[in-house]
Design a protein around this motif. Sequence first.
Motif, PDB file in Angstrom:
ATOM      1  N   GLU A  29      21.089  22.163  18.685  1.00  0.00           N
ATOM      2  CA  GLU A  29      20.617  21.292  17.605  1.00  0.00           C
ATOM      3  C   GLU A  29      19.685  22.051  16.671  1.00  0.00           C
ATOM      4  O   GLU A  29      19.048  23.041  17.067  1.00  0.00           O
ATOM      5  CB  GLU A  29      19.848  20.095  18.195  1.00  0.00           C
ATOM      6  N   HIS A  31      16.721  23.471  14.617  1.00  0.00           N
ATOM      7  CA  HIS A  31      15.297  23.682  14.896  1.00  0.00           C
ATOM      8  C   HIS A  31      14.581  24.097  13.620  1.00  0.00           C
ATOM      9  O   HIS A  31      13.841  25.079  13.608  1.00  0.00           O
ATOM     10  CB  HIS A  31      15.112  24.717  16.016  1.00  0.00           C
ATOM     11  N   THR A  39      17.874  27.213  20.412  1.00  0.00           N
ATOM     12  CA  THR A  39      16.525  27.336  20.998  1.00  0.00           C
ATOM     13  C   THR A  39      16.393  26.723  22.396  1.00  0.00           C
ATOM     14  O   THR A  39      15.921  27.379  23.331  1.00  0.00           O
ATOM     15  CB  THR A  39      15.470  26.685  20.066  1.00  0.00           C
ATOM     16  N   ASP A  40      16.810  25.462  22.533  1.00  0.00           N
ATOM     17  CA  ASP A  40      16.504  24.740  23.778  1.00  0.00           C
ATOM     18  C   ASP A  40      17.257  25.260  24.997  1.00  0.00           C
ATOM     19  O   ASP A  40      16.735  25.243  26.114  1.00  0.00           O
ATOM     20  CB  ASP A  40      16.784  23.241  23.610  1.00  0.00           C
ATOM     21  N   GLY A 109      15.137  22.255  28.625  1.00  0.00           N
ATOM     22  CA  GLY A 109      14.471  22.723  27.411  1.00  0.00           C
ATOM     23  C   GLY A 109      14.464  21.710  26.278  1.00  0.00           C
ATOM     24  O   GLY A 109      14.053  22.036  25.173  1.00  0.00           O
ATOM     25  N   HIS A 159       8.760  19.136  17.707  1.00  0.00           N
ATOM     26  CA  HIS A 159      10.107  19.717  17.587  1.00  0.00           C
ATOM     27  C   HIS A 159      10.040  20.924  16.667  1.00  0.00           C
ATOM     28  O   HIS A 159       9.333  20.902  15.673  1.00  0.00           O
ATOM     29  CB  HIS A 159      11.112  18.696  17.045  1.00  0.00           C
ATOM     30  N   GLU A 164       8.259  27.150  21.366  1.00  0.00           N
ATOM     31  CA  GLU A 164       9.671  27.435  21.673  1.00  0.00           C
ATOM     32  C   GLU A 164      10.241  28.481  20.718  1.00  0.00           C
ATOM     33  O   GLU A 164      11.041  29.336  21.124  1.00  0.00           O
ATOM     34  CB  GLU A 164      10.517  26.151  21.699  1.00  0.00           C
TER      35      GLU A 164
HETATM   36 ZN   LIG Z   1      13.641  22.459  20.965  1.00  0.00          ZN
END
Ligand SMILES: [Zn+2]
Length: 245
Positions: A29, A31, A39-40, A109, A159, A164
């Motif tokens: 998704e 970022h 990222t996650d 994450g 977010h 992160e």
């Molecule tokens: Zn994230």
Amino acid sequence: MLLENMSYKEVEIYLQEKDTVLVPIGSVEQHSPYGLIGTDFITAEAVAREVGKRLDLLVAPTLPYGMSQHHMGFKGSITLSPQTYISVIKGITTSFLEHGFQRIIYINGHGGNINPTKVAFDQLKYEGNRGIYQIISWFLLEDVLTLAKELFQDLEGHHATPSEVSITKFLRPEAFEGKSTQPKKVEKPQYYWPLNKDEFKKLFPDGRMESAPWLATEKYGKLILEEAVRATINEVRNILKMEVV
Ligand SMILES: [Zn+2]
């Protein structure tokens, strides 16, 4: 120890001594213009693999896709529905249970995965399955939050956080060529949750949520990743002490 590099014979031998598997889960998704779409899952995978290495535990392949419906207003985001996500977590968990694993620990994450993962656990128990199922979200662990506060004060946000983004910068510096680094205003609008994709975009037009990802550095990333690994190890050790009834 990575499941993807093992043979079934080696898994049989692992199961003679241990009953635990770590499963990294994340999302695909947006970022913001400052961070990577991966990222996650990149952060969750790095934490899980390092924890697996230090505790000598099996790490399953990463589930990159998550429940990200609120990010669908931004190109490149991919979501599973909450219902599908619940089914996927159930399918992964029951597969491990079928082969004798008893502690299935999801290293997470992404905030949007937490509710459906817990519903999957409830459903598995409702259906009478044995075992310990846990989700550890590295970014919500107290020591990690304390470090983020120290480094970024009230600019960590929720977010596309500098934490992160720092970890991904440390892990994949080359991916940041061409990404934005320009500081912008950090808005803190009042909002309810959950939001649909249009509501989200109206409140957070560039995809950040109250964060300052331009503060991210590789050096911070190394520090935060180490803290996340350390704090996750503490959580995993507690789970290893529990008795499966
Ligand atoms: Zn994230």
